[in-house]
Design an enzyme around this catalytic site. Sequence first.
Site, short mmCIF file in Angstrom:
data_model
loop_
_atom_site.label_atom_id
_atom_site.label_comp_id
_atom_site.label_asym_id
_atom_site.label_seq_id
_atom_site.Cartn_x
_atom_site.Cartn_y
_atom_site.Cartn_z
N ALA A 18 1.14 -19.89 -15.35
CA ALA A 18 2.07 -20.03 -14.23
C ALA A 18 3.50 -20.24 -14.73
CB ALA A 18 1.65 -21.19 -13.34
N GLU A 38 7.32 -26.73 -23.19
CA GLU A 38 5.91 -26.53 -23.53
C GLU A 38 5.50 -27.46 -24.67
OE1 GLU A 38 3.06 -24.97 -22.61
OE2 GLU A 38 2.21 -25.77 -24.46
N ALA A 39 4.35 -28.11 -24.50
CA ALA A 39 3.88 -29.06 -25.50
C ALA A 39 3.46 -28.38 -26.81
CB ALA A 39 2.70 -29.86 -24.94
N VAL A 228 6.00 -33.52 -22.39
CA VAL A 228 6.65 -34.21 -21.27
C VAL A 228 5.78 -35.40 -20.86
CG1 VAL A 228 7.46 -34.00 -18.89
CG2 VAL A 228 7.76 -32.09 -20.50
N HIS A 438 -12.28 -23.78 -15.02
CA HIS A 438 -11.51 -23.22 -13.90
C HIS A 438 -11.13 -24.35 -12.93
CE1 HIS A 438 -13.73 -19.08 -14.48
NE2 HIS A 438 -12.92 -19.38 -15.48
C1 LIG Z 1 -11.80 -21.37 -22.41
C2 LIG Z 1 -11.24 -20.80 -21.13
C3 LIG Z 1 -11.54 -19.51 -20.76
C4 LIG Z 1 -11.03 -18.99 -19.57
N1 LIG Z 1 -11.30 -17.69 -19.25
C5 LIG Z 1 -10.75 -17.15 -18.14
C6 LIG Z 1 -10.92 -15.77 -17.84
O1 LIG Z 1 -11.56 -15.04 -18.58
N2 LIG Z 1 -10.35 -15.29 -16.71
C7 LIG Z 1 -9.64 -16.09 -15.86
O2 LIG Z 1 -9.20 -15.59 -14.82
N3 LIG Z 1 -9.44 -17.38 -16.15
C8 LIG Z 1 -9.94 -17.91 -17.28
N4 LIG Z 1 -9.68 -19.21 -17.60
C9 LIG Z 1 -8.75 -19.96 -16.75
C10 LIG Z 1 -7.30 -19.41 -16.89
O3 LIG Z 1 -6.95 -19.23 -18.19
C11 LIG Z 1 -6.42 -20.26 -16.07
O4 LIG Z 1 -6.66 -19.85 -14.73
C12 LIG Z 1 -4.92 -20.15 -16.29
O5 LIG Z 1 -4.54 -20.12 -17.62
C13 LIG Z 1 -4.32 -21.36 -15.61
O6 LIG Z 1 -2.94 -21.24 -15.66
P1 LIG Z 1 -2.03 -22.53 -15.58
O7 LIG Z 1 -0.63 -22.07 -15.71
O8 LIG Z 1 -2.42 -23.32 -14.39
O9 LIG Z 1 -2.43 -23.41 -16.86
P2 LIG Z 1 -2.34 -23.04 -18.41
O10 LIG Z 1 -2.34 -21.60 -18.64
O11 LIG Z 1 -3.42 -23.84 -19.06
O12 LIG Z 1 -0.92 -23.61 -18.86
C14 LIG Z 1 -0.59 -24.97 -18.85
C15 LIG Z 1 0.42 -25.20 -19.98
O13 LIG Z 1 1.03 -26.47 -19.79
C16 LIG Z 1 1.19 -27.08 -21.07
N5 LIG Z 1 1.28 -28.53 -20.87
C17 LIG Z 1 0.32 -29.34 -20.35
N6 LIG Z 1 0.76 -30.61 -20.30
C18 LIG Z 1 2.02 -30.60 -20.80
C19 LIG Z 1 2.99 -31.61 -21.02
N7 LIG Z 1 2.76 -32.90 -20.73
N8 LIG Z 1 4.19 -31.25 -21.55
C20 LIG Z 1 4.46 -29.96 -21.85
N9 LIG Z 1 3.56 -28.95 -21.67
C21 LIG Z 1 2.36 -29.28 -21.15
C22 LIG Z 1 -0.07 -26.65 -21.81
O14 LIG Z 1 0.07 -26.78 -23.21
C23 LIG Z 1 -0.22 -25.20 -21.35
O15 LIG Z 1 0.47 -24.32 -22.19
C24 LIG Z 1 -10.20 -19.77 -18.76
C25 LIG Z 1 -9.90 -21.09 -19.14
C26 LIG Z 1 -10.40 -21.60 -20.33
C27 LIG Z 1 -10.04 -22.99 -20.75
#
Ligand SMILES: Cc1cc2nc3c(=O)[nH]c(=O)nc-3n(C[C@H](O)[C@H](O)[C@H](O)COP(=O)(O)OP(=O)(O)OC[C@H]3O[C@@H](n4cnc5c(N)ncnc54)[C@H](O)[C@@H]3O)c2cc1C
Length: 503
Positions: A18, A38-39, A228, A438
């Site tokens: 996101a 980003e962490a 953060v 998820h």
């Molecule tokens: C092992 C695994 C396999 C998956 N496979 C699939 C798949 O095949 N297809 C699918 O649709 N979905 C899959 N998912 C889920 C999918 O990847 C997520 O839906 C998507 O990445 C979520 O996006 P997001 O932005 O919410 O979180 P994320 O992509 O996880 O991003 C969050 C970011 O915030 C950063 N962050 C967190 N806390 C802090 C902080 N305090 N300070 C600074 N930075 C911070 C993290 O390091 C990370 O980079 C999978 C998830 C996992 C764990």
Amino acid sequence: MTDLFGGWDYIIVGGGAAGSVLAARLSENSSANVLLLEAGKDTRPENRPANFRGRRFDLDMNAHPDFWWHSLRARVHPSLDPIPFQAGRGIGGTSQVNGLFSIRGVRNDFDRWVALGAEGWSFDEVLPWYIKLEDDLDFPDAPHHGKGGPLPIFREPREHWGGADHAFHDAARDLGVVWHDDTNAPGATGLSPFAMHIRAGKRVAVSDGYLEPARGRTNLTIRSEVLVDRVTFAPGGTRAVGVELAGGESIPVAAGGEVILAAGGTLSPALLVRSGIGSGDDLAHLGIDHVVDLPVGQELTEHPFIVLPLPIPLEKAASPFGRPVNVTWRYSSGLAGAGDNDMMIIPNNGWLGLPGVCIWQMHAVSRGKLVFTSRDPLAGPLAELRMLTDESDRLRARDGLEKVGELVNHRAFKNILADSPALPTIDQLPAATFASHHVATTVRMGSPDDATTVVDPDCRVLGTEGLRVIDQSVMPEVVRGNPLLTVLMIAERMADRLKSSPA
Ligand SMILES: Cc1cc2nc3c(=O)[nH]c(=O)nc-3n(C[C@H](O)[C@H](O)[C@H](O)COP(=O)(O)OP(=O)(O)OC[C@H]3O[C@@H](n4cnc5c(N)ncnc54)[C@H](O)[C@@H]3O)c2cc1C
């Protein structure tokens, strides 16, 4: 818009899926100063380890420790012990390491979202953003698909499938399951090739598609390896004025600017709690000063993933490029009012060394919660997933098990099985059930007057100003598909809303 000395117009916390979309889209407005924090590390696509570049899916957190959070834990079922829970770390977040599956939510999901108070998020209203985010390489001209968007969507041709894919497909077709070329076509159900975010055999992480082309912009700053700790508020007030890093550095937003949390399904809620936004009990237990009392982490939804290994020699199950699965069967169980495509069954070409079949419950009634145990920004909450605790989920799991029994006793499987298949009983299922990672609905979007709501349909944290959460955590319920495309759809749509009424 203000200049940098007065602070940032947007501070985005989390450079994952996101966060990459938000940073790229919001910085398209050249007068908006955007900071992405980003962490983890900022690894460019060409420097990623080989296992994260192709079609494979590598869950070994010790092989490439920088790409994972190592402190998260989840308990799948109340009868089991907590185990490590995975989340990606670094620019690109979990999209750098995920399974590449790219499936949209279905119409029924968004009917439910609206019924749960997410006004304006019906299927017809969100479809344009599912289209905007993609470059569908197989159906570029279909009206419900996008062409030229940042994320490629690709389906593996049959000649690249594995032995378990073929047996699964042949058995299911012979048992009368319909074939649909495109899982992401509105109304599609039955057997389909899995859509994946791949181009020319290479993973395209969300940061590759969105941030790489935006990196040269002078109004976009990316800071990696900064953790953060919390959001800061005006003294005694509820207006977000910036963030504080774990080392103590404060970063202000401009007057009228916004802090956007995009740290994912378990870590955005943890950030809120550390910032004084959560249930009174959680805050009191951790000794955190109270800003707003909201039910953060209380309505967790997740997809139970049931792994059913079969006695298939690895060489008979394997696929040419090591892809664990290339075909999926989605169906509506018709049980317990669960609606469309509540279930998915997939083959396993040998992922984790366990060739066989898996059941994915894409709509689960059981609800879990996050337990906040520490103020340490590295620690993360414990996810109590409570999978299969609702009787209707057990009913549909049992039905799925019966369907798997029919499939694997079909002659198509007999050709690759070395021995008779043995499937677990319903009572043995919790031990065969895994988290899908998820986790959603931990910062639930909904109507402001609903006691379970944390953010309104514009992703604004209730009772605050200048603070939004835009990521997987806000889904009113996790959709009936792997969530990545829906996370991107939410971020794309919210970026357009923010651009049309800038900070
Ligand atoms: C092992 C695994 C396999 C998956 N496979 C699939 C798949 O095949 N297809 C699918 O649709 N979905 C899959 N998912 C889920 C999918 O990847 C997520 O839906 C998507 O990445 C979520 O996006 P997001 O932005 O919410 O979180 P994320 O992509 O996880 O991003 C969050 C970011 O915030 C950063 N962050 C967190 N806390 C802090 C902080 N305090 N300070 C600074 N930075 C911070 C993290 O390091 C990370 O980079 C999978 C998830 C996992 C764990």
